[in-house]
Write a protein that holds these residues in place. Structure first.
Motif, PDB file in Angstrom:
ATOM      1  N   ILE A  10       0.848  -1.205   0.000  1.00 44.64           N
ATOM      2  CA  ILE A  10       0.000   0.000   0.000  1.00 44.64           C
ATOM      3  C   ILE A  10       0.880   1.251   0.000  1.00 44.64           C
ATOM      4  CG2 ILE A  10      -1.695   1.306   1.356  1.00 44.64           C
ATOM      5  CD1 ILE A  10      -2.637  -1.508   2.428  1.00 44.64           C
ATOM      6  N   PHE A  14       0.192   2.651  -3.492  1.00 42.26           N
ATOM      7  CA  PHE A  14      -1.138   3.266  -3.383  1.00 42.26           C
ATOM      8  C   PHE A  14      -1.181   4.430  -2.396  1.00 42.26           C
ATOM      9  CE2 PHE A  14      -1.752  -1.056  -4.960  1.00 42.26           C
ATOM     10  CZ  PHE A  14      -2.459  -0.776  -6.125  1.00 42.26           C
ATOM     11  N   GLY A  28      -4.004   5.635   4.875  1.00 39.41           N
ATOM     12  CA  GLY A  28      -3.175   5.297   6.030  1.00 39.41           C
ATOM     13  C   GLY A  28      -3.881   5.240   7.357  1.00 39.41           C
ATOM     14  N   ASP A  29      -5.054   5.814   7.483  1.00 42.03           N
ATOM     15  CA  ASP A  29      -5.777   5.746   8.768  1.00 42.03           C
ATOM     16  C   ASP A  29      -7.004   4.857   8.579  1.00 42.03           C
ATOM     17  OD1 ASP A  29      -6.729   6.393  11.410  1.00 42.03           O
ATOM     18  OD2 ASP A  29      -5.568   8.249  11.267  1.00 42.03           O
ATOM     19  N   ASP A  30      -7.859   4.776   9.614  1.00 40.96           N
ATOM     20  CA  ASP A  30      -9.038   3.911   9.504  1.00 40.96           C
ATOM     21  C   ASP A  30     -10.036   4.432   8.489  1.00 40.96           C
ATOM     22  OD1 ASP A  30      -8.308   1.960  11.436  1.00 40.96           O
ATOM     23  OD2 ASP A  30      -8.602   3.493  12.955  1.00 40.96           O
ATOM     24  N   GLY A 120      -7.991   6.009  -0.086  1.00 43.53           N
ATOM     25  CA  GLY A 120      -8.003   4.833   0.780  1.00 43.53           C
ATOM     26  C   GLY A 120      -8.395   3.614  -0.013  1.00 43.53           C
ATOM     27  N   GLY A 121      -8.447   2.465   0.683  1.00 44.45           N
ATOM     28  CA  GLY A 121      -8.813   1.253  -0.043  1.00 44.45           C
ATOM     29  C   GLY A 121      -8.737   0.028   0.827  1.00 44.45           C
ATOM     30  N   ASP A 122      -8.740  -1.105   0.154  1.00 48.08           N
ATOM     31  CA  ASP A 122      -8.697  -2.392   0.819  1.00 48.08           C
ATOM     32  C   ASP A 122      -7.998  -3.340  -0.148  1.00 48.08           C
ATOM     33  OD1 ASP A 122      -9.270  -4.115   2.921  1.00 48.08           O
ATOM     34  OD2 ASP A 122     -11.113  -4.836   1.954  1.00 48.08           O
ATOM     35  N   THR A 123      -7.091  -4.166   0.378  1.00 44.83           N
ATOM     36  CA  THR A 123      -6.313  -5.039  -0.503  1.00 44.83           C
ATOM     37  C   THR A 123      -6.457  -6.476  -0.024  1.00 44.83           C
ATOM     38  OG1 THR A 123      -4.773  -3.198  -0.747  1.00 44.83           O
ATOM     39  CG2 THR A 123      -4.029  -5.339  -1.532  1.00 44.83           C
TER      40      THR A 123
HETATM   41  P1  ADP Z   1      -8.386  -1.259   8.154  1.00 49.72           P
HETATM   42  O1  ADP Z   1      -7.901  -2.581   8.665  1.00 49.72           O
HETATM   43  O2  ADP Z   1      -8.434  -0.186   9.198  1.00 49.72           O
HETATM   44  O3  ADP Z   1      -9.636  -1.360   7.348  1.00 49.72           O
HETATM   45  P2  ADP Z   1      -6.389  -1.633   6.158  1.00 49.72           P
HETATM   46  O4  ADP Z   1      -5.377  -2.338   6.956  1.00 49.72           O
HETATM   47  O5  ADP Z   1      -7.252  -2.423   5.253  1.00 49.72           O
HETATM   48  O6  ADP Z   1      -7.269  -0.744   7.148  1.00 49.72           O
HETATM   49  O7  ADP Z   1      -5.698  -0.489   5.294  1.00 49.72           O
HETATM   50  C1  ADP Z   1      -4.761   0.394   5.878  1.00 49.72           C
HETATM   51  C2  ADP Z   1      -4.839   1.736   5.194  1.00 49.72           C
HETATM   52  O8  ADP Z   1      -4.468   1.585   3.834  1.00 49.72           O
HETATM   53  C3  ADP Z   1      -6.218   2.367   5.192  1.00 49.72           C
HETATM   54  O9  ADP Z   1      -6.064   3.764   5.252  1.00 49.72           O
HETATM   55  C4  ADP Z   1      -6.765   1.973   3.834  1.00 49.72           C
HETATM   56  O10 ADP Z   1      -7.714   2.938   3.376  1.00 49.72           O
HETATM   57  C5  ADP Z   1      -5.515   1.978   2.988  1.00 49.72           C
HETATM   58  N1  ADP Z   1      -5.540   1.024   1.851  1.00 49.72           N
HETATM   59  C6  ADP Z   1      -5.627  -0.327   1.857  1.00 49.72           C
HETATM   60  N2  ADP Z   1      -5.535  -0.841   0.611  1.00 49.72           N
HETATM   61  C7  ADP Z   1      -5.406   0.207  -0.221  1.00 49.72           C
HETATM   62  C8  ADP Z   1      -5.278   0.359  -1.620  1.00 49.72           C
HETATM   63  N3  ADP Z   1      -5.265  -0.683  -2.462  1.00 49.72           N
HETATM   64  N4  ADP Z   1      -5.177   1.620  -2.123  1.00 49.72           N
HETATM   65  C9  ADP Z   1      -5.196   2.683  -1.296  1.00 49.72           C
HETATM   66  N5  ADP Z   1      -5.292   2.627   0.024  1.00 49.72           N
HETATM   67  C10 ADP Z   1      -5.408   1.396   0.563  1.00 49.72           C
END
Ligand code: ADP
Ligand code: MG
Length: 320
Positions: A10, A14, A28-30, A120-123
């Motif tokens: 990330i 990203f 980077g945050d919640d 932000g996002g989720d991977t």
């Molecule tokens: P959480 O567990 O709090 O949902 P994550 O561990 O999934 O957070 O993600 C950590 C941070 O990275 C969050 O700010 C999230 O929005 C960001 N993030 C995760 N995957 C991506 C991505 N593919 N692109 C951009 N930001 C991402």
């Protein structure tokens, strides 16, 4: 070489280095924190693209990223909303650094072009699938909804139709065209022009608006239904690109312009009194029909007027 862990991935691919001031807190945050301009409301939409369904499995990563983001932002344009930022849910089969680097470059460049920052996002791991949620803002009374078309309004489209369907046919090997035409169509498919400025300019002018993703007739059917009116489309006035007009005969060119998807043009209605101003301010917009009393969408060509039968666009789940 060790495989990148999720957080390094990330961080490396990203995390945009600059974002507009409206992004109080980005990746980077919640949660991300975005400022909505005073007096405006949030416009929110999500779009998912699955490898092998929405784009070919061997598609170039940067092109896929551009397409996914553009298609999602198209919904903001169709609402008259200005982009605030987007989040991405990325499901990847494996950590392929070359693929990710290409994807990230395409994504962040497109974000820059559309002025819609990644916040932000989720991977996750799994079959390649990408969801993009876009956030925009619009004054609530000026949002371009589907339910405002009025009898007497003119129907408009913001550019040529049929190119997206032709491009998909070329990419899937169903249509063979000269190399320069293939390159142009491929570019239209992966980098559809998104009319954000037009959407914003149509606030207070358009009575209804939709982006053409599933086909003009199918998408315009949504406006007609939501507004409780009927529409007549003059087939001969529907704009067709010189490239598509050269490849296809008139019948096929028109057919795909009316029913093919993936064009991402704006289709909208506006009072007849707005016609001169629209033509003067926006050179690509073309009047293609009118709103009348009744129900459904009708097309008019040399053979006269006929109703459009059944759902005319692409559907993922259709009754058999
Ligand atoms: P959480 O567990 O709090 O949902 P994550 O561990 O999934 O957070 O993600 C950590 C941070 O990275 C969050 O700010 C999230 O929005 C960001 N993030 C995760 N995957 C991506 C991505 N593919 N692109 C951009 N930001 C991402
Ligand atoms: Mg959290």
């Amino acid at each position: 070489m060790p495989v990148l862990d999720e957080f390094s991935l990330i961080q490396r691919f990203f995390t945009p280095t600059v974002s507009p001031a409206s992004v109080l807190l980005g990746v980077g945050d919640d949660c991300a924190l975005l400022t909505v301009p005073p007096g405006e409301v949030l416009a929110v939409s999500i779009d998912t693209q699955v490898s092998g369904v929405h784009f070919p499995v061997d598609a170039e990563a940067g092109a896929v990223a551009s397409r996914v983001l553009r298609c999602a932002v198209s919904d903001l344009a169709a609402m008259g909303a200005a982009p605030l930022g987007f989040t991405i849910a990325l499901t990847l089969p494996a950590v392929d650094e070359a693929w990710l680097s290409n994807f990230s470059e395409g994504l962040l460049n497109t974000a820059q072009t559309l002025q819609c920052p990644l916040v932000g996002g989720d991977t996750t791991r799994g079959p390649l699938c990408i969801s993009v949620q876009v956030h925009g803002s619009v004054p609530p009374t000026h949002a371009l909804r589907r339910d405002g078309a009025q009898v007497g309004d003119v129907v408009w489209v913001s550019g040529s139709l049929g190119d997206g369907a032709a491009a998909l046919a070329v990419l899937e090997g169903r249509l063979s065209v000269p190399m320069d035409a293939a390159a142009w169509l491929k570019n239209r498919f992966y980098q559809p022009g998104i009319d954000i400025d037009l959407g914003v300019a149509l606030r207070g002018v358009a009575t209804a608006c939709i982006d053409v993703s599933d086909g003009l007739l199918a998408d315009f059917g949504h406006i007609a239904r939501a507004s409780g009116v009927a529409a007549e489309i003059d087939v001969a006035t529907v704009p067709i690109s010189p490239v598509w007009a050269t490849i296809a005969g008139t019948t096929q060119a028109r057919q795909w312009a009316l029913t093919g998807g993936d064009d991402y043009r704006l289709c909208f209605t506006a009072p007849a009194s707005a016609q001169a101003a629209l033509c003067a301010a926006h050179h690509s917009v073309m009047p293609i029909g009118r709103i009348v009393a009744g129900q459904g969408v009708f097309v008019r060509d040399e053979n006269g007027m006929r109703p459009v039968a059944g759902p005319a666009g692409f559907q993922h789940f259709s009754a058999r």
